[in-house]
Scaffold this motif. Structure first.
Motif, mmCIF file in Angstrom:
data_model
loop_
_atom_site.group_PDB
_atom_site.id
_atom_site.type_symbol
_atom_site.label_atom_id
_atom_site.label_comp_id
_atom_site.label_asym_id
_atom_site.label_seq_id
_atom_site.Cartn_x
_atom_site.Cartn_y
_atom_site.Cartn_z
ATOM 1 N N VAL A 309 0.915 -1.213 -0.103
ATOM 2 C CA VAL A 309 0.618 -0.278 0.388
ATOM 3 C C VAL A 309 0.974 1.080 -0.066
ATOM 4 N N LEU A 310 2.032 1.313 0.155
ATOM 5 C CA LEU A 310 2.833 2.121 0.839
ATOM 6 C C LEU A 310 3.396 2.585 -0.162
ATOM 7 N N LEU A 311 3.743 1.717 -1.271
ATOM 8 C CA LEU A 311 4.442 1.598 -2.763
ATOM 9 C C LEU A 311 3.774 1.462 -3.471
ATOM 10 N N TYR A 312 2.818 1.555 -3.476
ATOM 11 C CA TYR A 312 1.681 1.064 -4.519
ATOM 12 C C TYR A 312 0.201 1.860 -5.255
ATOM 13 N N GLY A 313 0.507 2.433 -3.636
ATOM 14 C CA GLY A 313 -1.154 2.644 -3.494
ATOM 15 C C GLY A 313 -2.467 1.571 -3.338
ATOM 16 N N ASP A 314 -2.854 1.296 -4.633
ATOM 17 C CA ASP A 314 -3.938 0.508 -4.713
ATOM 18 C C ASP A 314 -3.521 0.291 -5.945
ATOM 19 N N ASN A 315 -2.486 -0.049 -6.574
ATOM 20 C CA ASN A 315 -2.084 -0.824 -7.996
ATOM 21 C C ASN A 315 -1.507 -2.029 -8.368
ATOM 22 N N PHE A 316 -2.123 -2.406 -7.487
ATOM 23 C CA PHE A 316 -1.300 -3.805 -6.646
ATOM 24 C C PHE A 316 -2.721 -4.967 -6.798
ATOM 25 N N GLU A 317 -2.241 -6.371 -6.765
ATOM 26 C CA GLU A 317 -3.134 -7.524 -6.331
ATOM 27 C C GLU A 317 -2.677 -8.381 -5.427
ATOM 28 N N LEU A 318 -3.042 -8.926 -4.173
ATOM 29 C CA LEU A 318 -2.308 -9.809 -3.756
ATOM 30 C C LEU A 318 -3.581 -10.701 -2.810
ATOM 31 N N LYS A 319 -2.920 -12.187 -3.611
ATOM 32 C CA LYS A 319 -4.459 -13.210 -3.162
ATOM 33 C C LYS A 319 -3.881 -14.156 -2.811
ATOM 34 N N THR A 320 -4.469 -14.931 -2.026
ATOM 35 C CA THR A 320 -3.672 -16.342 -1.240
ATOM 36 C C THR A 320 -5.290 -16.812 -1.120
ATOM 37 N N GLU A 321 -5.230 -18.400 -0.918
ATOM 38 C CA GLU A 321 -6.421 -19.118 -1.114
ATOM 39 C C GLU A 321 -5.765 -20.159 -1.062
ATOM 40 N N LYS A 322 -7.448 -21.410 -0.918
ATOM 41 C CA LYS A 322 -6.722 -23.049 -0.441
ATOM 42 C C LYS A 322 -7.230 -23.622 -1.507
ATOM 43 N N SER A 323 -7.024 -24.710 -2.111
ATOM 44 C CA SER A 323 -7.360 -25.464 -3.208
ATOM 45 C C SER A 323 -7.317 -26.621 -3.620
ATOM 46 N N ASN A 324 -7.912 -27.464 -3.293
ATOM 47 C CA ASN A 324 -7.121 -29.275 -3.442
ATOM 48 C C ASN A 324 -6.232 -29.404 -3.021
ATOM 49 N N ASN A 325 -6.728 -29.053 -1.362
ATOM 50 C CA ASN A 325 -5.323 -29.161 -0.435
ATOM 51 C C ASN A 325 -3.885 -28.176 -1.335
ATOM 52 N N HIS A 326 -3.757 -27.470 -1.912
ATOM 53 C CA HIS A 326 -3.159 -26.337 -1.990
ATOM 54 C C HIS A 326 -2.989 -25.345 -1.802
ATOM 55 N N PHE A 327 -2.212 -24.360 -1.024
ATOM 56 C CA PHE A 327 -1.726 -23.696 -0.376
ATOM 57 C C PHE A 327 -1.666 -22.282 -2.044
ATOM 58 N N ILE A 328 -2.120 -21.052 -1.990
ATOM 59 C CA ILE A 328 -1.974 -20.532 -3.579
ATOM 60 C C ILE A 328 -1.459 -19.212 -3.299
ATOM 61 N N ALA A 329 -0.871 -18.571 -3.361
ATOM 62 C CA ALA A 329 -0.287 -17.393 -3.046
ATOM 63 C C ALA A 329 -0.382 -16.463 -4.496
ATOM 64 N N SER A 330 -0.315 -15.124 -4.877
ATOM 65 C CA SER A 330 0.135 -14.799 -5.621
ATOM 66 C C SER A 330 0.110 -12.886 -5.447
ATOM 67 N N LEU A 331 1.159 -11.808 -6.683
ATOM 68 C CA LEU A 331 0.909 -11.105 -6.109
ATOM 69 C C LEU A 331 1.580 -10.501 -7.460
ATOM 70 N N THR A 332 0.698 -9.328 -8.171
ATOM 71 C CA THR A 332 1.472 -8.268 -9.535
ATOM 72 C C THR A 332 1.408 -6.850 -9.158
ATOM 73 N N VAL A 333 2.335 -6.936 -9.314
ATOM 74 C CA VAL A 333 2.890 -5.152 -9.585
ATOM 75 C C VAL A 333 3.265 -4.394 -11.010
ATOM 76 N N PRO A 334 3.355 -3.319 -10.919
ATOM 77 C CA PRO A 334 3.381 -3.079 -11.675
ATOM 78 C C PRO A 334 5.094 -2.614 -12.221
ATOM 79 N N LEU A 335 5.839 -2.376 -13.229
ATOM 80 C CA LEU A 335 6.791 -2.743 -13.887
ATOM 81 C C LEU A 335 7.026 -1.308 -13.840
#
Length: 335
Positions: A309-335
């Protein structure tokens, strides 16, 4: 009482004595004391009314036209009050033939106005001089602090460089007897060098961040008895730049919470892909059958979100989820 306050009291005492001895040859002792006290009081009101009220509230806030108007009204009101008060006191205390009507001539008024204006201008110059010396002192303190910070930084670099040199010597000694151990020492040295040289920067190259992650993963594997199946997909230009330690949280969480030490196989997928002008980083790991107990679990993701939030404000996506006995995390930031 501070030194500045004592100096001000001393200055006003000198003004009082100067006025008293100036009036004494022509007036009586009582009249000289009275007028000296009265004039000193009005001079103090002019000076402190300006430097304590008008100057900081109007002049420093770039409201100069309003400052000039307020200063003129302030001086006129004090000048008229001072002139009538002096005549009233003279008529009450020192005039052998008191006059019931007190009239103020134009010359007397102008004399009072110019006298107060002179004191006002002297006070204004004094205030500007004080502001200059305060700014100069603060600048000198900042330069001194900067020099001290640079000196402390140079001192702080002595120990890490000594440690790096020592690790290099241990590496060469270990390489002859245990090449695998020597390679781990080299990775540890690179991680520590990253912390010292790269992490304080605003941005680092993607290749530097990837190298740091790979060294960290290699050292974490030492603690795990069984093999780890790692698939690290890298499809982004090495010249891309991003803030340091931005991708570390996901990888660290895998080894803190996503490794089943009783399993003979732990599969981990890490993906680092550039899509248009954004960097997409994701991790996927199996959820252990027996949850790993760890204090403060989940705080790493929350701290990462605050930093994003300090670096990009609201221009990023951060997601974490559990699916089929797996933990998935993803991060999208601008370059």
């Amino acid at each position: 009482m501070s030194t500045a306050v004592r100096v001000q009291w001393l200055i006003w005492l000198m003004v009082l004595l100067l006025l008293f001895f100036t009036l004494l040859p022509e007036d009586s002792l009582g009249q000289s004391v009275t007028y000296a006290l009265l004039n000193t009081s009005f001079y103090a009101m002019v000076v402190y009314g300006n430097i304590s009220f008008l100057y900081p509230r109007l002049f420093l806030k770039n409201r100069k036209v309003l400052y000039i108007i307020a200063a003129i009204l302030f001086l006129l009101s004090l000048s008229i009050t001072r002139a009538y008060l002096m005549m009233w006191l003279y008529n009450l205390l020192f005039n052998p033939k008191p006059d019931a009507t007190i009239m103020l001539s134009t010359m007397q008024l102008l004399r009072n106005v110019f006298g107060m204006l002179t004191i006002f201008l002297l006070g204004f110059v004094l205030r500007m001089a004080i502001a200059y010396f305060i700014l100069k002192r603060e600048t000198e303190e900042i330069l001194l602090q900067h020099a001290q910070t640079e000196l402390n930084l140079l001192k702080s670099q002595v120990q890490p460089h000594f440690l790096f040199n020592t690790l290099n010597n241990i590496y060469y000694e270990a390489f002859r007897e245990a090449p695998r151990t020597a390679l781990l020492i080299e990775r540890l040295s690179e991680i520590m060098r990253y912390f010292v040289d790269e992490s304080p920067k605003d941005k680092v190259k993607l290749s530097t961040e990837i190298n740091f992650l790979e060294n960290y993963i290699a050292l974490e594997k030492i603690r795990i008895r069984h093999e780890i199946g790692l698939n690290f997909i890298k499809d982004a230009s090495d010249d891309c730049q991003l803030p340091p330690m931005l991708l570390m949280t996901f990888v660290e969480n895998i080894f803190k919470h996503g490794i089943d030490k009783t399993s003979t196989r732990n599969d981990i997928e890490i993906s680092l892909v550039r899509q248009h002008n954004r960097l997409v980083f994701s991790t996927c790991n199996e959820i252990p059958r027996q949850p790993v107990s760890s204090s403060g679990r989940g705080s790493g993701i929350e701290n990462l979100r605050k930093r994003l939030v300090l670096l990009y404000g609201d221009n990023f996506e951060l997601k974490t989820e559990k699916s089929n006995n797996h933990f998935i995390a993803s991060l999208t930031v601008p370059l």
